[in-house]
Design a protein around this motif. Sequence first.
Motif, PDB file in Angstrom:
ATOM      1  N   UNK A   1     -24.641  34.639  -1.291  1.00  0.00           N
ATOM      2  CA  UNK A   1     -25.007  35.514  -0.218  1.00  0.00           C
ATOM      3  C   UNK A   1     -23.657  35.221   0.597  1.00  0.00           C
ATOM      4  N   UNK A   2     -22.908  33.734   0.338  1.00  0.00           N
ATOM      5  CA  UNK A   2     -21.740  33.730   1.181  1.00  0.00           C
ATOM      6  C   UNK A   2     -20.734  34.566   0.826  1.00  0.00           C
ATOM      7  N   UNK A   3     -20.565  34.968  -0.626  1.00  0.00           N
ATOM      8  CA  UNK A   3     -19.467  35.596  -1.315  1.00  0.00           C
ATOM      9  C   UNK A   3     -19.672  37.188  -0.473  1.00  0.00           C
ATOM     10  N   UNK A   4     -21.008  37.570  -0.636  1.00  0.00           N
ATOM     11  CA  UNK A   4     -21.206  38.851  -0.332  1.00  0.00           C
ATOM     12  C   UNK A   4     -20.964  39.079   1.235  1.00  0.00           C
ATOM     13  N   UNK A   5     -21.313  37.984   1.837  1.00  0.00           N
ATOM     14  CA  UNK A   5     -20.854  38.108   3.278  1.00  0.00           C
ATOM     15  C   UNK A   5     -19.435  38.173   3.587  1.00  0.00           C
ATOM     16  N   UNK A   6     -18.692  37.586   2.809  1.00  0.00           N
ATOM     17  CA  UNK A   6     -17.184  37.472   3.054  1.00  0.00           C
ATOM     18  C   UNK A   6     -16.585  38.539   2.193  1.00  0.00           C
TER      19      UNK A   6
ATOM     20  N   UNK B   1     -18.568  37.233 -12.074  1.00  0.00           N
ATOM     21  CA  UNK B   1     -17.799  36.143 -12.997  1.00  0.00           C
ATOM     22  C   UNK B   1     -18.236  34.932 -12.469  1.00  0.00           C
ATOM     23  N   UNK B   2     -18.403  34.659 -11.233  1.00  0.00           N
ATOM     24  CA  UNK B   2     -18.733  33.351 -10.788  1.00  0.00           C
ATOM     25  C   UNK B   2     -20.099  33.033 -11.100  1.00  0.00           C
TER      26      UNK B   2
ATOM     27  N   UNK C   1     -27.316  28.559  -5.730  1.00  0.00           N
ATOM     28  CA  UNK C   1     -26.718  29.637  -6.362  1.00  0.00           C
ATOM     29  C   UNK C   1     -26.859  31.029  -5.466  1.00  0.00           C
ATOM     30  N   UNK C   2     -28.117  30.890  -4.783  1.00  0.00           N
ATOM     31  CA  UNK C   2     -28.266  32.095  -4.157  1.00  0.00           C
ATOM     32  C   UNK C   2     -27.331  32.079  -2.748  1.00  0.00           C
ATOM     33  N   UNK C   3     -27.357  30.830  -2.079  1.00  0.00           N
ATOM     34  CA  UNK C   3     -26.567  30.684  -0.826  1.00  0.00           C
ATOM     35  C   UNK C   3     -25.159  30.743  -1.247  1.00  0.00           C
ATOM     36  N   UNK C   4     -24.672  30.568  -2.270  1.00  0.00           N
ATOM     37  CA  UNK C   4     -23.313  30.706  -2.745  1.00  0.00           C
ATOM     38  C   UNK C   4     -23.146  32.431  -2.775  1.00  0.00           C
TER      39      UNK C   4
END
Length: 87
Positions: A38-43, A52-53, A33-36
């Motif tokens: 962080x990926x969203x924030x980076x993008x 929501x996710x 969940x944290x990896x996901x």
Amino acid sequence: MIFEHQKSANRRHRSVPAVKLAGIRRRNPYHTRHTFTCGLLTASANPSFIIEQMGHENAQMVCEIYGKWIEEMNGEQVNMLNDRLAI
């Protein structure tokens, strides 16, 4: 309940070889969940989309957990905004 546990155990069992083959450290589902996130924030994903996710009611949890990491991205944000707002 037994069926759900068996499904979960089977899923973990199948993922172990893939994780080893990829050469990445094993992570439990909670850490992904944290990896996901962080990926969203980076993008530069929209915060409301991230909330929501992740299933949160508001941005407070995202800001509390990732606030320090988000602040480290400020320089990148300035550059991104300058690029997008340039006339």
